[in-house]
Write an enzyme that holds these catalytic residues in place. Structure first.
Site, mmCIF file in Angstrom:
data_model
loop_
_atom_site.group_PDB
_atom_site.id
_atom_site.type_symbol
_atom_site.label_atom_id
_atom_site.label_comp_id
_atom_site.label_asym_id
_atom_site.label_seq_id
_atom_site.Cartn_x
_atom_site.Cartn_y
_atom_site.Cartn_z
ATOM 1 N N ASP A 103 7.661 0.316 -11.492
ATOM 2 C CA ASP A 103 8.013 -0.249 -12.801
ATOM 3 C C ASP A 103 8.530 0.773 -13.805
ATOM 4 O OD1 ASP A 103 4.437 -0.611 -13.394
ATOM 5 O OD2 ASP A 103 5.732 1.124 -13.718
ATOM 6 N N HIS A 118 7.075 4.404 -3.627
ATOM 7 C CA HIS A 118 7.649 3.112 -3.245
ATOM 8 C C HIS A 118 8.950 2.804 -3.983
ATOM 9 C CE1 HIS A 118 3.376 1.725 -1.918
ATOM 10 N NE2 HIS A 118 3.901 2.610 -1.093
ATOM 11 N N CYS A 129 27.469 1.928 1.401
ATOM 12 C CA CYS A 129 27.898 3.323 1.178
ATOM 13 C C CYS A 129 26.777 4.179 0.612
ATOM 14 C CB CYS A 129 29.115 3.351 0.238
ATOM 15 S SG CYS A 129 28.692 2.974 -1.467
ATOM 16 N N CYS A 147 28.433 -3.653 -4.731
ATOM 17 C CA CYS A 147 28.762 -2.264 -5.054
ATOM 18 C C CYS A 147 30.152 -2.172 -5.681
ATOM 19 C CB CYS A 147 28.730 -1.453 -3.751
ATOM 20 S SG CYS A 147 29.310 0.224 -3.915
ATOM 21 N N CYS A 150 32.481 -0.013 -3.040
ATOM 22 C CA CYS A 150 32.947 -0.453 -1.708
ATOM 23 C C CYS A 150 32.737 -1.950 -1.500
ATOM 24 C CB CYS A 150 32.203 0.323 -0.604
ATOM 25 S SG CYS A 150 30.536 -0.295 -0.305
ATOM 26 N N GLY A 187 -6.308 2.114 -10.296
ATOM 27 C CA GLY A 187 -5.667 0.795 -10.315
ATOM 28 C C GLY A 187 -4.947 0.444 -9.037
ATOM 29 N N THR A 188 -5.554 0.803 -7.905
ATOM 30 C CA THR A 188 -4.951 0.400 -6.640
ATOM 31 C C THR A 188 -6.014 -0.189 -5.723
ATOM 32 O OG1 THR A 188 -3.658 1.128 -4.708
ATOM 33 C CG2 THR A 188 -5.184 2.740 -5.650
ATOM 34 N N SER A 189 -5.597 -1.227 -4.970
ATOM 35 C CA SER A 189 -6.551 -1.873 -4.062
ATOM 36 C C SER A 189 -6.696 -1.056 -2.783
ATOM 37 C CB SER A 189 -6.070 -3.287 -3.719
ATOM 38 O OG SER A 189 -4.762 -3.209 -3.175
ATOM 39 N N ASN A 213 -11.251 1.433 -11.468
ATOM 40 C CA ASN A 213 -10.855 0.057 -11.142
ATOM 41 C C ASN A 213 -11.929 -0.863 -11.723
ATOM 42 O OD1 ASN A 213 -10.174 -2.384 -9.673
ATOM 43 N ND2 ASN A 213 -9.067 -1.070 -8.237
HETATM 44 C C1 BV8 Z 1 5.473 2.191 6.596
HETATM 45 C C2 BV8 Z 1 7.689 -2.670 -2.462
HETATM 46 C C3 BV8 Z 1 5.967 3.085 8.615
HETATM 47 C C4 BV8 Z 1 8.286 -2.552 -3.772
HETATM 48 C C5 BV8 Z 1 5.569 -2.216 -1.522
HETATM 49 C C6 BV8 Z 1 -1.707 -2.737 9.433
HETATM 50 C C7 BV8 Z 1 -2.644 -1.801 9.011
HETATM 51 C C8 BV8 Z 1 -2.272 -0.721 8.218
HETATM 52 C C9 BV8 Z 1 -0.941 -0.548 7.822
HETATM 53 C C10 BV8 Z 1 -0.034 -1.500 8.242
HETATM 54 C C11 BV8 Z 1 -0.397 -2.583 9.026
HETATM 55 N N1 BV8 Z 1 0.704 -3.323 9.252
HETATM 56 C C12 BV8 Z 1 1.774 -2.749 8.637
HETATM 57 C C13 BV8 Z 1 1.337 -1.629 8.034
HETATM 58 C C14 BV8 Z 1 2.152 -0.685 7.261
HETATM 59 C C15 BV8 Z 1 2.413 -1.256 5.874
HETATM 60 C C16 BV8 Z 1 1.102 -1.578 5.187
HETATM 61 O O1 BV8 Z 1 0.397 -0.686 4.723
HETATM 62 N N2 BV8 Z 1 0.793 -2.884 5.110
HETATM 63 C C17 BV8 Z 1 -0.464 -3.270 4.476
HETATM 64 C C18 BV8 Z 1 -0.215 -4.408 3.474
HETATM 65 C C19 BV8 Z 1 -1.435 -3.709 5.579
HETATM 66 N N3 BV8 Z 1 3.067 -0.178 5.147
HETATM 67 C C20 BV8 Z 1 4.403 -0.082 5.199
HETATM 68 O O2 BV8 Z 1 5.118 -0.875 5.757
HETATM 69 C C21 BV8 Z 1 4.988 1.157 4.526
HETATM 70 N N4 BV8 Z 1 5.909 1.749 5.438
HETATM 71 O O3 BV8 Z 1 4.315 2.221 6.906
HETATM 72 O O4 BV8 Z 1 6.464 2.560 7.404
HETATM 73 C C22 BV8 Z 1 7.050 3.272 9.531
HETATM 74 C C23 BV8 Z 1 6.791 4.087 10.618
HETATM 75 C C24 BV8 Z 1 7.775 4.291 11.506
HETATM 76 C C25 BV8 Z 1 9.028 3.685 11.327
HETATM 77 C C26 BV8 Z 1 9.272 2.867 10.225
HETATM 78 C C27 BV8 Z 1 8.271 2.649 9.323
HETATM 79 C C28 BV8 Z 1 5.738 0.765 3.270
HETATM 80 C C29 BV8 Z 1 4.746 0.409 2.206
HETATM 81 C C30 BV8 Z 1 5.489 0.112 0.911
HETATM 82 C C31 BV8 Z 1 5.557 -1.377 0.745
HETATM 83 N N5 BV8 Z 1 6.186 -1.672 -0.524
HETATM 84 N N6 BV8 Z 1 6.239 -2.631 -2.559
HETATM 85 C C32 BV8 Z 1 7.822 -3.693 -4.588
HETATM 86 O O5 BV8 Z 1 8.333 -4.804 -4.418
HETATM 87 O O6 BV8 Z 1 6.918 -3.413 -5.386
HETATM 88 S S1 BV8 Z 1 3.873 -2.386 -1.477
HETATM 89 C C33 BV8 Z 1 3.220 -2.998 -2.919
HETATM 90 O O7 BV8 Z 1 1.804 -2.766 -2.789
HETATM 91 C C34 BV8 Z 1 3.607 -2.271 -4.200
HETATM 92 O O8 BV8 Z 1 4.486 -1.185 -4.011
HETATM 93 C C35 BV8 Z 1 2.284 -1.736 -4.711
HETATM 94 O O9 BV8 Z 1 2.454 -0.566 -5.377
HETATM 95 C C36 BV8 Z 1 1.569 -1.543 -3.439
HETATM 96 C C37 BV8 Z 1 0.115 -1.307 -3.527
HETATM 97 O O10 BV8 Z 1 -0.486 -2.340 -4.267
HETATM 98 P P1 BV8 Z 1 -1.429 -1.896 -5.498
HETATM 99 O O11 BV8 Z 1 -0.648 -0.979 -6.385
HETATM 100 O O12 BV8 Z 1 -2.713 -1.387 -4.965
HETATM 101 O O13 BV8 Z 1 -1.614 -3.241 -6.286
HETATM 102 P P2 BV8 Z 1 -2.689 -4.380 -5.954
HETATM 103 O O14 BV8 Z 1 -2.293 -5.606 -6.689
HETATM 104 O O15 BV8 Z 1 -2.914 -4.447 -4.473
HETATM 105 O O16 BV8 Z 1 -4.044 -3.814 -6.591
HETATM 106 C C38 BV8 Z 1 -4.114 -3.685 -7.997
HETATM 107 C C39 BV8 Z 1 -5.484 -3.104 -8.284
HETATM 108 O O17 BV8 Z 1 -5.582 -2.842 -9.686
HETATM 109 C C40 BV8 Z 1 -6.633 -4.039 -7.931
HETATM 110 O O18 BV8 Z 1 -7.598 -3.322 -7.185
HETATM 111 C C41 BV8 Z 1 -7.194 -4.451 -9.304
HETATM 112 O O19 BV8 Z 1 -8.604 -4.614 -9.254
HETATM 113 C C42 BV8 Z 1 -6.847 -3.262 -10.140
HETATM 114 N N7 BV8 Z 1 -6.725 -3.505 -11.577
HETATM 115 C C43 BV8 Z 1 -6.395 -4.669 -12.211
HETATM 116 N N8 BV8 Z 1 -6.376 -4.458 -13.537
HETATM 117 C C44 BV8 Z 1 -6.685 -3.151 -13.741
HETATM 118 C C45 BV8 Z 1 -6.896 -2.535 -12.497
HETATM 119 N N9 BV8 Z 1 -7.212 -1.244 -12.363
HETATM 120 C C46 BV8 Z 1 -7.339 -0.523 -13.493
HETATM 121 N N10 BV8 Z 1 -7.152 -1.033 -14.726
HETATM 122 C C47 BV8 Z 1 -6.830 -2.335 -14.888
HETATM 123 N N11 BV8 Z 1 -6.646 -2.830 -16.126
HETATM 124 ZN ZN ZN Z 2 28.971 0.778 -1.657
#
Ligand code: BV8
Ligand code: ZN
Length: 251
Positions: A103, A118, A129, A147, A150, A187-189, A213
């Site tokens: 963000d 991310h 391109c 784009c 291109c 702030g991450t799960s 959290n």
């Molecule tokens: C990769 C895109 C490898 C942009 C995102 C099985 C087991 C383990 C791993 C995997 C699996 N199957 C697949 C995988 C891999 C996968 C993964 O981890 N999946 C998970 C879901 C099981 N990971 C991937 O695919 C990654 N790539 O591994 O590639 C590879 C290897 C070889 C060849 C090719 C590839 C890529 C991961 C990136 C995914 N992209 N987003 C977008 O649209 O945003 S993920 C998405 O979740 C966001 O980016 C976000 O940042 C991320 C994490 O979420 P959080 O930030 O934790 O947010 P969430 O809502 O979950 O939690 C919020 C927390 O805040 C809560 O706990 C809440 O209580 C708390 N909160 C609330 N209010 C407050 C607070 N805390 C403090 N103060 C407050 N006021």
């Molecule tokens: Zn292009």
């Protein structure tokens, strides 16, 4: 917020800090989280939207979702938690700031050198391109943006599921986690990998690992201390504590 004597001591003595932030840090700015009750994943399924296959299958739907999120992000402001991290950065000699958030609120709060594992929703790039498209050219659009060089399809410059994280940023994050005295998971799960492995790497390397959290997460069992509360409340208090002892000149 009560913190342990141990954490108070670590905070006041830390020379090297590594933080990992997630959607929870931006929740108080009004940006919906992914998996919370207000989570946007409730309405959409990650695999339906945040993957390259989903994008190629239906670019208009994916862009509809990202346009909505860009609009939200354009309308909100950083909160006290973001600003506290920008101040914390000036209090220690070595500060590694890793975020999963796309963000851009850390940058807007003055945090420098943030490692965006991310990507960043305010940037787009051409899948043909590879050129980056400026934010100004497509803030909100009705059709799929193309784009200007291109004519290829533009995509949000974010890391989707199944996609590799930016290698340099991830390497620097792992190094930061390995050398820090204090690791803050804010702030991450802690379910998305490989970002979620950083606190564990820090712990292995001997850092104090603290989670901020309102609720316990999958990570809670692996950290030394969970500070239950909002990051916007807790982070400014930690900075105040640190100021009592740190007199590091801002870099
Ligand atoms: C990769 C895109 C490898 C942009 C995102 C099985 C087991 C383990 C791993 C995997 C699996 N199957 C697949 C995988 C891999 C996968 C993964 O981890 N999946 C998970 C879901 C099981 N990971 C991937 O695919 C990654 N790539 O591994 O590639 C590879 C290897 C070889 C060849 C090719 C590839 C890529 C991961 C990136 C995914 N992209 N987003 C977008 O649209 O945003 S993920 C998405 O979740 C966001 O980016 C976000 O940042 C991320 C994490 O979420 P959080 O930030 O934790 O947010 P969430 O809502 O979950 O939690 C919020 C927390 O805040 C809560 O706990 C809440 O209580 C708390 N909160 C609330 N209010 C407050 C607070 N805390 C403090 N103060 C407050 N006021
Ligand atoms: Zn292009």
């Amino acid at each position: 917020m009560t913190i342990s004597e141990k954490l108070r001591e670590v905070l006041q003595r830390a020379d090297s800090i590594c933080v990992l932030t997630g959607a929870g840090l931006s929740a108080e700015s009004g940006v919906p989280t992914f998996r919370g009750d207000d989570g946007i994943w409730k309405k959409f399924k990650p695999e339906e939207l945040a993957s390259f296959d989903a994008f190629i299958r239906n670019p208009a739907l994916v862009w509809e979702w990202y346009s909505y999120r860009k609009k939200v992000v354009g309308e909100v402001k950083p909160n006290a938690g973001h600003y506290a991290l920008a101040q914390m950065q000036d209090l220690v000699a070595d500060f590694t700031h890793v975020t999963q958030n796309v963000d851009n609120l850390h940058a807007r709060a003055g945090c420098r050198g943030v490692l965006e594992l991310h990507g960043n929703i305010t940037r787009s790039l051409c899948i043909d391109c590879g050129r980056h498209a400026g934010e100004s050219t497509q803030v909100i659009f009705t059709t799929v943006p193309k784009c200007e060089f291109c004519g290829g399809l533009l995509r949000p410059d974010v890391v989707w599921f199944g996609e590799l994280l930016p290698a340099a940023a991830f390497e620097q994050s792992v190094e930061g986690a390995r050398r820090c005295d204090l690791f803050l998971s804010i702030g991450t799960s802690g379910v998305v990998h490989p970002a979620a492995s950083l606190p564990l790497i820090a712990r292995e390397a001997g850092a104090s690992v603290v989670e901020i959290n309102p609720v316990y997460t999958d990570l809670s069992a692996h950290v030394h201390e969970t500070l239950l509360g909002k990051s916007g409340d807790i982070l400014p208090q930690l900075v105040t504590l640190m100021k009592e002892s740190h007199h590091h000149e801002p870099t």
